[in-house]
Design a protein around this motif. Sequence first.
Motif, PDB file in Angstrom:
ATOM      1  N   LYS A 189      24.904  23.205  15.756  1.00  0.00           N
ATOM      2  CA  LYS A 189      25.875  24.173  15.215  1.00  0.00           C
ATOM      3  C   LYS A 189      25.958  24.402  13.710  1.00  0.00           C
ATOM      4  O   LYS A 189      25.825  25.741  13.372  1.00  0.00           O
ATOM      5  N   LEU A 190      25.740  23.208  13.096  1.00  0.00           N
ATOM      6  CA  LEU A 190      25.233  23.628  11.703  1.00  0.00           C
ATOM      7  C   LEU A 190      24.097  24.394  11.274  1.00  0.00           C
ATOM      8  O   LEU A 190      23.884  25.227  10.595  1.00  0.00           O
ATOM      9  N   LEU A 191      22.973  24.079  12.178  1.00  0.00           N
ATOM     10  CA  LEU A 191      21.710  24.717  12.199  1.00  0.00           C
ATOM     11  C   LEU A 191      21.804  26.246  12.140  1.00  0.00           C
ATOM     12  O   LEU A 191      21.150  27.223  11.711  1.00  0.00           O
ATOM     13  N   LEU A 192      22.718  26.498  13.399  1.00  0.00           N
ATOM     14  CA  LEU A 192      22.689  27.833  13.851  1.00  0.00           C
ATOM     15  C   LEU A 192      23.551  28.643  12.627  1.00  0.00           C
ATOM     16  O   LEU A 192      23.278  29.836  12.606  1.00  0.00           O
ATOM     17  N   THR A 193      24.327  27.841  12.146  1.00  0.00           N
ATOM     18  CA  THR A 193      25.167  28.629  11.064  1.00  0.00           C
ATOM     19  C   THR A 193      24.360  28.740   9.756  1.00  0.00           C
ATOM     20  O   THR A 193      24.382  29.920   9.262  1.00  0.00           O
ATOM     21  N   LEU A 194      23.565  28.095   9.533  1.00  0.00           N
ATOM     22  CA  LEU A 194      22.467  28.133   8.406  1.00  0.00           C
ATOM     23  C   LEU A 194      21.527  29.128   8.713  1.00  0.00           C
ATOM     24  O   LEU A 194      21.245  29.921   7.852  1.00  0.00           O
ATOM     25  N   VAL A 195      21.147  29.259   9.814  1.00  0.00           N
ATOM     26  CA  VAL A 195      20.113  30.450  10.073  1.00  0.00           C
ATOM     27  C   VAL A 195      20.790  31.760  10.116  1.00  0.00           C
ATOM     28  O   VAL A 195      20.303  32.695   9.608  1.00  0.00           O
ATOM     29  N   LEU A 196      22.031  31.710  10.627  1.00  0.00           N
ATOM     30  CA  LEU A 196      22.897  33.082  10.668  1.00  0.00           C
ATOM     31  C   LEU A 196      22.823  33.660   9.056  1.00  0.00           C
ATOM     32  O   LEU A 196      22.959  34.655   8.646  1.00  0.00           O
ATOM     33  N   LEU A 197      23.433  32.574   8.235  1.00  0.00           N
ATOM     34  CA  LEU A 197      23.451  32.684   6.894  1.00  0.00           C
ATOM     35  C   LEU A 197      22.395  33.204   6.119  1.00  0.00           C
ATOM     36  O   LEU A 197      22.543  34.294   5.442  1.00  0.00           O
ATOM     37  N   LEU A 198      21.106  32.611   6.588  1.00  0.00           N
ATOM     38  CA  LEU A 198      20.009  32.959   5.863  1.00  0.00           C
ATOM     39  C   LEU A 198      19.495  34.596   6.302  1.00  0.00           C
ATOM     40  O   LEU A 198      19.067  35.298   5.569  1.00  0.00           O
ATOM     41  N   CYS A 199      19.820  34.877   7.475  1.00  0.00           N
ATOM     42  CA  CYS A 199      19.548  36.230   8.058  1.00  0.00           C
ATOM     43  C   CYS A 199      20.318  37.181   7.178  1.00  0.00           C
ATOM     44  O   CYS A 199      19.892  38.409   6.916  1.00  0.00           O
ATOM     45  N   VAL A 200      21.722  37.176   7.004  1.00  0.00           N
ATOM     46  CA  VAL A 200      22.567  37.812   6.410  1.00  0.00           C
ATOM     47  C   VAL A 200      22.263  37.826   4.790  1.00  0.00           C
ATOM     48  O   VAL A 200      22.224  39.091   4.165  1.00  0.00           O
ATOM     49  N   ILE A 201      21.682  36.837   4.304  1.00  0.00           N
ATOM     50  CA  ILE A 201      21.072  36.899   2.855  1.00  0.00           C
ATOM     51  C   ILE A 201      20.030  37.657   2.857  1.00  0.00           C
ATOM     52  O   ILE A 201      19.702  38.509   1.773  1.00  0.00           O
ATOM     53  N   ALA A 202      19.147  37.537   3.705  1.00  0.00           N
ATOM     54  CA  ALA A 202      17.738  38.334   3.685  1.00  0.00           C
ATOM     55  C   ALA A 202      18.050  39.555   3.997  1.00  0.00           C
ATOM     56  O   ALA A 202      17.359  40.644   3.120  1.00  0.00           O
ATOM     57  N   THR A 203      18.845  40.082   4.723  1.00  0.00           N
ATOM     58  CA  THR A 203      19.021  41.526   4.973  1.00  0.00           C
ATOM     59  C   THR A 203      19.744  42.141   3.788  1.00  0.00           C
ATOM     60  O   THR A 203      19.535  43.309   3.402  1.00  0.00           O
ATOM     61  N   ALA A 204      20.813  41.435   3.286  1.00  0.00           N
ATOM     62  CA  ALA A 204      21.247  42.114   2.174  1.00  0.00           C
ATOM     63  C   ALA A 204      20.274  42.066   0.930  1.00  0.00           C
ATOM     64  O   ALA A 204      20.536  43.087   0.187  1.00  0.00           O
ATOM     65  N   SER A 205      19.542  41.162   0.716  1.00  0.00           N
ATOM     66  CA  SER A 205      18.584  41.179  -0.459  1.00  0.00           C
ATOM     67  C   SER A 205      17.485  42.271  -0.126  1.00  0.00           C
ATOM     68  O   SER A 205      17.223  42.867  -1.177  1.00  0.00           O
ATOM     69  N   PHE A 206      17.119  42.664   1.241  1.00  0.00           N
ATOM     70  CA  PHE A 206      16.219  43.561   1.504  1.00  0.00           C
ATOM     71  C   PHE A 206      16.764  45.106   0.783  1.00  0.00           C
ATOM     72  O   PHE A 206      16.335  45.713   0.451  1.00  0.00           O
ATOM     73  N   PHE A 207      18.217  45.165   1.411  1.00  0.00           N
ATOM     74  CA  PHE A 207      18.955  46.624   1.127  1.00  0.00           C
ATOM     75  C   PHE A 207      18.994  46.603  -0.581  1.00  0.00           C
ATOM     76  O   PHE A 207      18.754  47.794  -0.986  1.00  0.00           O
ATOM     77  N   PHE A 208      19.176  45.721  -1.223  1.00  0.00           N
ATOM     78  CA  PHE A 208      19.402  45.653  -2.705  1.00  0.00           C
ATOM     79  C   PHE A 208      18.151  45.808  -3.227  1.00  0.00           C
ATOM     80  O   PHE A 208      17.751  46.606  -4.344  1.00  0.00           O
ATOM     81  N   TRP A 209      16.887  45.308  -2.694  1.00  0.00           N
ATOM     82  CA  TRP A 209      15.436  45.515  -3.432  1.00  0.00           C
ATOM     83  C   TRP A 209      15.047  47.019  -2.922  1.00  0.00           C
ATOM     84  O   TRP A 209      14.588  47.625  -3.845  1.00  0.00           O
ATOM     85  N   LYS A 210      15.347  47.532  -1.762  1.00  0.00           N
ATOM     86  CA  LYS A 210      14.841  48.986  -1.417  1.00  0.00           C
ATOM     87  C   LYS A 210      15.646  49.744  -2.238  1.00  0.00           C
ATOM     88  O   LYS A 210      15.013  51.008  -2.751  1.00  0.00           O
ATOM     89  N   LYS A 211      16.846  49.696  -2.684  1.00  0.00           N
ATOM     90  CA  LYS A 211      17.484  50.636  -3.594  1.00  0.00           C
ATOM     91  C   LYS A 211      16.571  51.054  -4.795  1.00  0.00           C
ATOM     92  O   LYS A 211      16.409  52.093  -5.110  1.00  0.00           O
ATOM     93  N   GLY A 212      16.118  50.007  -5.509  1.00  0.00           N
ATOM     94  CA  GLY A 212      15.402  50.220  -6.419  1.00  0.00           C
ATOM     95  C   GLY A 212      15.906  50.495  -7.728  1.00  0.00           C
ATOM     96  O   GLY A 212      17.288  51.000  -7.814  1.00  0.00           O
ATOM     97  N   THR A 213      15.218  50.925  -8.798  1.00  0.00           N
ATOM     98  CA  THR A 213      15.700  51.252 -10.052  1.00  0.00           C
ATOM     99  C   THR A 213      15.124  52.887 -10.307  1.00  0.00           C
ATOM    100  O   THR A 213      13.693  52.989 -10.234  1.00  0.00           O
TER     101      THR A 213
END
Length: 122
Positions: A6-30
């Motif tokens: 359960k802990l591992l699944l939670t950690l993997v899901l959290l990493l997926c959410v962080i990666a997705t959010a980071s991608f959209f922040f990166w793609k926005k650019g300056t």
Amino acid sequence: MRKYRKLLLTLVLLLCVIATASFFFWKKGTPYQQPYWSPNGQYYVQKYSNLTLSRFVSTMPGQGSDTINGYIRLYDKNGRLIHERFAVFIRDVEPMWAGNKVYLMGVEAMDDDPWILPTSSE
């Protein structure tokens, strides 16, 4: 054992959410440089600088701007996104407006594949 799963699944899901959010922040650019407006003022091309690994490679003095990579986006006058393309070395890329087509001079892939506009740019 079940607790660790359960802990591992939670950690993997959290990493997926962080990666997705980071991608959209990166793609926005300056935004990079000023927008290039079409002759009739109905469309504009805006370049965006995105952080890439090439930004961290050391260069010779005077070549720092050679590592500007990012998205080039075509918008209508109301700010609605029409097309976008990622390109390397966007410093010298400029649009060429030709009727209902837009070519990006400096992006080799655009020579045979221009962006098609809904209406004429002239």
